[in-house]
Write a protein that holds these residues in place. Structure first.
Motif, PDB file in Angstrom:
ATOM      1  N   GLU A 189      -1.861   6.934  -8.677  1.00 34.30           N
ATOM      2  CA  GLU A 189      -2.840   8.357  -8.499  1.00 34.30           C
ATOM      3  C   GLU A 189      -2.981   8.540  -7.171  1.00 34.30           C
ATOM      4  OE1 GLU A 189      -6.108   8.785 -10.923  1.00 34.30           O
ATOM      5  OE2 GLU A 189      -4.952   8.304 -12.862  1.00 34.30           O
ATOM      6  N   GLY A 190      -2.692   7.615  -6.164  1.00 33.43           N
ATOM      7  CA  GLY A 190      -2.694   7.619  -4.727  1.00 33.43           C
ATOM      8  C   GLY A 190      -3.783   6.915  -4.145  1.00 33.43           C
ATOM      9  N   TYR A 191      -4.579   5.891  -4.924  1.00 39.34           N
ATOM     10  CA  TYR A 191      -5.383   5.053  -4.341  1.00 39.34           C
ATOM     11  C   TYR A 191      -4.803   3.741  -3.748  1.00 39.34           C
ATOM     12  CZ  TYR A 191      -8.467   7.888  -7.103  1.00 39.34           C
ATOM     13  OH  TYR A 191      -9.221   9.000  -7.940  1.00 39.34           O
ATOM     14  N   ARG A 192      -5.605   3.530  -2.725  1.00 40.34           N
ATOM     15  CA  ARG A 192      -4.732   2.242  -2.055  1.00 40.34           C
ATOM     16  C   ARG A 192      -5.894   1.127  -1.632  1.00 40.34           C
ATOM     17  NH1 ARG A 192      -6.053   2.552   3.004  1.00 40.34           N
ATOM     18  NH2 ARG A 192      -6.767   4.462   4.038  1.00 40.34           N
ATOM     19  N   PHE A 193      -5.449  -0.055  -1.266  1.00 37.07           N
ATOM     20  CA  PHE A 193      -6.598  -1.026  -1.137  1.00 37.07           C
ATOM     21  C   PHE A 193      -6.877  -1.034   0.383  1.00 37.07           C
ATOM     22  CE2 PHE A 193      -8.068  -5.610  -0.316  1.00 37.07           C
ATOM     23  CZ  PHE A 193      -8.970  -5.591  -1.216  1.00 37.07           C
ATOM     24  N   CYS A 194      -7.737  -0.984   0.924  1.00 43.27           N
ATOM     25  CA  CYS A 194      -8.100  -1.118   2.440  1.00 43.27           C
ATOM     26  C   CYS A 194      -8.596  -2.515   2.756  1.00 43.27           C
ATOM     27  CB  CYS A 194      -9.177  -0.199   2.907  1.00 43.27           C
ATOM     28  SG  CYS A 194      -9.784  -0.332   4.571  1.00 43.27           S
ATOM     29  N   SER A 195      -7.745  -3.310   3.160  1.00 40.04           N
ATOM     30  CA  SER A 195      -7.945  -4.778   3.605  1.00 40.04           C
ATOM     31  C   SER A 195      -9.370  -5.061   4.390  1.00 40.04           C
ATOM     32  CB  SER A 195      -6.642  -5.495   4.245  1.00 40.04           C
ATOM     33  OG  SER A 195      -6.449  -4.924   5.443  1.00 40.04           O
ATOM     34  N   LEU A 196      -9.633  -4.066   5.288  1.00 42.96           N
ATOM     35  CA  LEU A 196     -10.843  -4.035   6.104  1.00 42.96           C
ATOM     36  C   LEU A 196     -12.147  -3.865   5.193  1.00 42.96           C
ATOM     37  CD1 LEU A 196      -9.555  -2.238   9.339  1.00 42.96           C
ATOM     38  CD2 LEU A 196      -9.785  -4.715   9.032  1.00 42.96           C
ATOM     39  N   CYS A 197     -12.061  -2.813   4.537  1.00 40.41           N
ATOM     40  CA  CYS A 197     -13.144  -2.750   3.598  1.00 40.41           C
ATOM     41  C   CYS A 197     -13.317  -3.375   2.398  1.00 40.41           C
ATOM     42  CB  CYS A 197     -13.416  -1.121   3.323  1.00 40.41           C
ATOM     43  SG  CYS A 197     -13.515   0.096   4.602  1.00 40.41           S
ATOM     44  N   GLN A 198     -12.007  -3.994   2.031  1.00 39.04           N
ATOM     45  CA  GLN A 198     -12.037  -4.983   0.818  1.00 39.04           C
ATOM     46  C   GLN A 198     -12.337  -4.048  -0.443  1.00 39.04           C
ATOM     47  OE1 GLN A 198     -11.110  -8.353   0.219  1.00 39.04           O
ATOM     48  NE2 GLN A 198     -10.142  -7.361   1.989  1.00 39.04           N
ATOM     49  N   ARG A 199     -11.923  -2.960  -0.417  1.00 36.15           N
ATOM     50  CA  ARG A 199     -12.051  -2.007  -1.707  1.00 36.15           C
ATOM     51  C   ARG A 199     -11.081  -1.008  -1.785  1.00 36.15           C
ATOM     52  NH1 ARG A 199     -14.696   3.092  -1.424  1.00 36.15           N
ATOM     53  NH2 ARG A 199     -15.207   3.705   1.015  1.00 36.15           N
ATOM     54  N   TYR A 200     -10.805  -0.450  -2.990  1.00 39.95           N
ATOM     55  CA  TYR A 200      -9.684   0.517  -2.943  1.00 39.95           C
ATOM     56  C   TYR A 200     -10.329   2.103  -2.545  1.00 39.95           C
ATOM     57  CZ  TYR A 200      -6.325  -2.265  -5.509  1.00 39.95           C
ATOM     58  OH  TYR A 200      -5.362  -3.063  -5.773  1.00 39.95           O
ATOM     59  N   VAL A 201      -9.427   2.846  -1.862  1.00 35.17           N
ATOM     60  CA  VAL A 201     -10.129   4.117  -1.488  1.00 35.17           C
ATOM     61  C   VAL A 201      -8.670   5.242  -1.754  1.00 35.17           C
ATOM     62  CG1 VAL A 201     -11.581   2.989   0.279  1.00 35.17           C
ATOM     63  CG2 VAL A 201      -9.253   3.791   0.865  1.00 35.17           C
ATOM     64  N   SER A 202      -9.346   6.492  -1.706  1.00 34.01           N
ATOM     65  CA  SER A 202      -8.265   7.503  -1.797  1.00 34.01           C
ATOM     66  C   SER A 202      -7.328   7.655  -0.712  1.00 34.01           C
ATOM     67  CB  SER A 202      -8.810   8.626  -2.000  1.00 34.01           C
ATOM     68  OG  SER A 202      -9.547   9.157  -0.849  1.00 34.01           O
ATOM     69  N   SER A 203      -6.144   8.296  -0.921  1.00 28.62           N
ATOM     70  CA  SER A 203      -5.066   8.230  -0.014  1.00 28.62           C
ATOM     71  C   SER A 203      -5.372   8.677   1.449  1.00 28.62           C
ATOM     72  CB  SER A 203      -3.686   8.730  -0.515  1.00 28.62           C
ATOM     73  OG  SER A 203      -4.221  10.210  -1.055  1.00 28.62           O
ATOM     74  N   GLU A 204      -6.209   9.630   1.358  1.00 30.89           N
ATOM     75  CA  GLU A 204      -6.949  10.564   2.461  1.00 30.89           C
ATOM     76  C   GLU A 204      -7.859   9.699   3.209  1.00 30.89           C
ATOM     77  OE1 GLU A 204      -6.869  14.508   2.342  1.00 30.89           O
ATOM     78  OE2 GLU A 204      -5.169  14.828   1.181  1.00 30.89           O
TER      79      GLU A 204
END
Length: 498
Positions: A364-379
């Motif tokens: 659905e476009g969510y990705r994992f941010c390694s800096l925030c250590q959480r999944y976020v929306s694509s934009e």
């Protein structure tokens, strides 16, 4: 005070919930103990306190009102108790369960549901509903999905019963099972409760249980007393009394409180303070099963609410984090999945679980941010200055150097307001001011010249009143000579009789 005067008194000014648990027992309306409110008037710190219904924001739905220090007569108290009793459902939960047992034994051709009365019908009751719109041939599959038979209660100020779309409901259940939870306290989430119940019937290896707490008593027609409790989440009130409260306590205390999570989807127009009060009561009930060494442990929670309430939720639950997942609903025109820009659903999941453990669907476009250590929306791009993925609404936000934070892409910095806002907004400097003297440091209601202006207006009003009175007197038609003679004659006849 007359009801109309009380209504006018409350409608003026801003009404704020003062406390969800007053120092002494609160008076009750049909929805349980009332909440204590205060009317804030401009220029004054605090207005007069009063009690009003906890569940209904619209006085048309529940017109309960009582001033905090008001002395209520015994007769009025008795009348109120009688009204509260008469406002309760005609059938008890246990009676509805017995009716359901009889209903499922009927052949398909005799299974009927009255849409007008929102009630399962037994053959002996058909005649009383002959003129109503009735659904026939109710299948077992339909009985397992009562939210698809019952009309949603969509009054935004009372129920706001928006139901999860299948996509969001399935995601929540998958997430719950992946995290290893075995019991779900479903507070105002009937669709999730249904899905858990269905999976429990169809899959032998499925070991997740659910207890539904909801203010909609219609669900008592479909669930036993161990699966559903009639509950008001705005004042932590169990309509079924101590028996229902014990059902909830027993559910939370299973396995010494381990493996349980609370999932709640309150009406978006509800007071966050009142909700937080009730949720903390449920947490305290859960903690009773915890050992002293784990007494400070938090019960896992998914609170589903619009993102713009983030600051209010964090005020009461500082350990919560807002996830980027967009929750969508079947019966809401705007809160739909797949929309872009400002039309995206603003509903999010607030949780006290570690954000790194909440895996959002990559498809659905969510990705994992390694800096925030959480999944976020694509934009939702990571801001190096803020050191965070800052977007709240699904769009890419931009950093404002002057505000020292990221803001919405449609906002620009306003030097007059000294913060970012929409380009065509009304500046605060324009909004602030007095309509009487033009002063910028106060409003009309607190103007020192207000009393002078009011006296002048009242004097002018009296002059107009006198002028209108004279005009009215001059327009009155004088009686004719014949009419005056008749009046004198009638007076003489009356005197002779006396």
């Amino acid at each position: 005070m007359a009801a109309r005067d009380m209504e006018a008194a409350v409608d003026l000014g801003e009404t704020v919930a003062l406390s969800a648990e007053p120092g002494f027992p609160a008076p009750c309306c049909p929805h349980g103990p009332a909440l204590l409110f205060v009317k804030i008037s401009q220029g004054k710190e605090e207005g007069r306190r009063f009690y009003a219904c906890s569940a209904c924001r619209d006085r048309k739905d529940c017109n309960f009102f009582q001033w905090e220090n008001e002395k209520v007569s015994d007769a009025r108290l008795a009348a109120r108790e009688e009204f509260n009793r008469s406002s309760q459902p005609s059938l008890s939960h246990r009676q509805n369960v017995e009716r359901y047992k009889k209903f499922v034994l009927l052949p398909l051709s005799k299974r009927k549901f009255c849409q007008e009365c929102q009630q399962l019908l037994l053959p002996a009751e058909w005649e009383n509903h002959s003129g109503h719109e009735v659904l026939t041939d109710i299948t077992n599959a339909q009985l397992k999905r009562p939210s698809q038979i019952l009309y949603p209660l969509e009054n935004k100020k009372t129920n706001a019963q928006y139901l999860f779309a299948d996509r969001s409901c399935q995601f929540l259940l998958d997430l719950i099972t992946e995290l290893g939870f075995r019991r779900v306290l479903s507070v105002g989430t009937p669709r999730l409760h249904e899905l858990i119940q269905i999976n429990g019937f169809e899959e032998q290896q499925f070991n997740v249980k659910s207890l539904l707490l909801d203010i909609d008593f219609r669900y008592s027609q479909f669930y036993t007393e161990e699966d559903f409790c009639h509950y008001n989440m705005f004042n932590h009130y169990f309509f079924g009394g101590e028996v229902a409260q014990e059902v909830c306590r027993k559910f939370l205390h299973e396995e010494k409180g381990e493996g349980v999570i609370m999932v709640t989807d309150p009406p978006f127009g509800g007071l966050v303070e009142a909700l937080a009060f009730s949720f903390k009561k449920l947490i305290a009930m859960w903690r009773e099963a915890q050992e002293e060494a784990h007494s400070s442990k938090e019960m896992p929670i998914f609170w589903i609410f619009p993102y713009f309430f983030e600051s209010r939720i964090l005020e009461f639950f500082p350990s919560f984090t807002m996830m980027d997942y967009q929750v969508d609903y079947d019966n809401h025109m705007l809160y739909k999945h797949g929309k872009t820009g400002r039309k995206q659903s603003p509903v999010r999941i607030f949780t006290n679980l570690s954000p790194s453990t909440i895996v959002l669907p990559i498809e659905e476009g969510y990705r994992f941010c390694s800096l925030c250590q959480r999944y976020v929306s694509s934009e939702n791009q990571h801001c190096k200055t803020c050191n965070s993925c800052t977007s709240k609404d699904g769009r890419q936000w931009r950093h404002c150097v002057l505000c020292q934070k990221c803001v919405k892409p449609s906002w620009v910095h306003c030097n007059a307001c000294n913060h970012c806002a929409l380009q065509d907004h009304a500046c605060e400097s324009v909004q602030i001011g007095c309509f009487i003297c033009g002063g910028a440091d106060h409003k009309r209601s607190t103007c020192p010249h207000f009393s002078v202006t009011r006296r002048a207006y009242q004097a002018d009003g009296k002059q107009r009143q006198m002028k209108n009175k004279k005009l009215k007197m001059s327009t009155i038609k004088k009686p004719s000579v014949k009419q005056r003679k008749m009046r004198v004659l009638k007076g003489k006849i009356k005197n002779k009789k006396e």
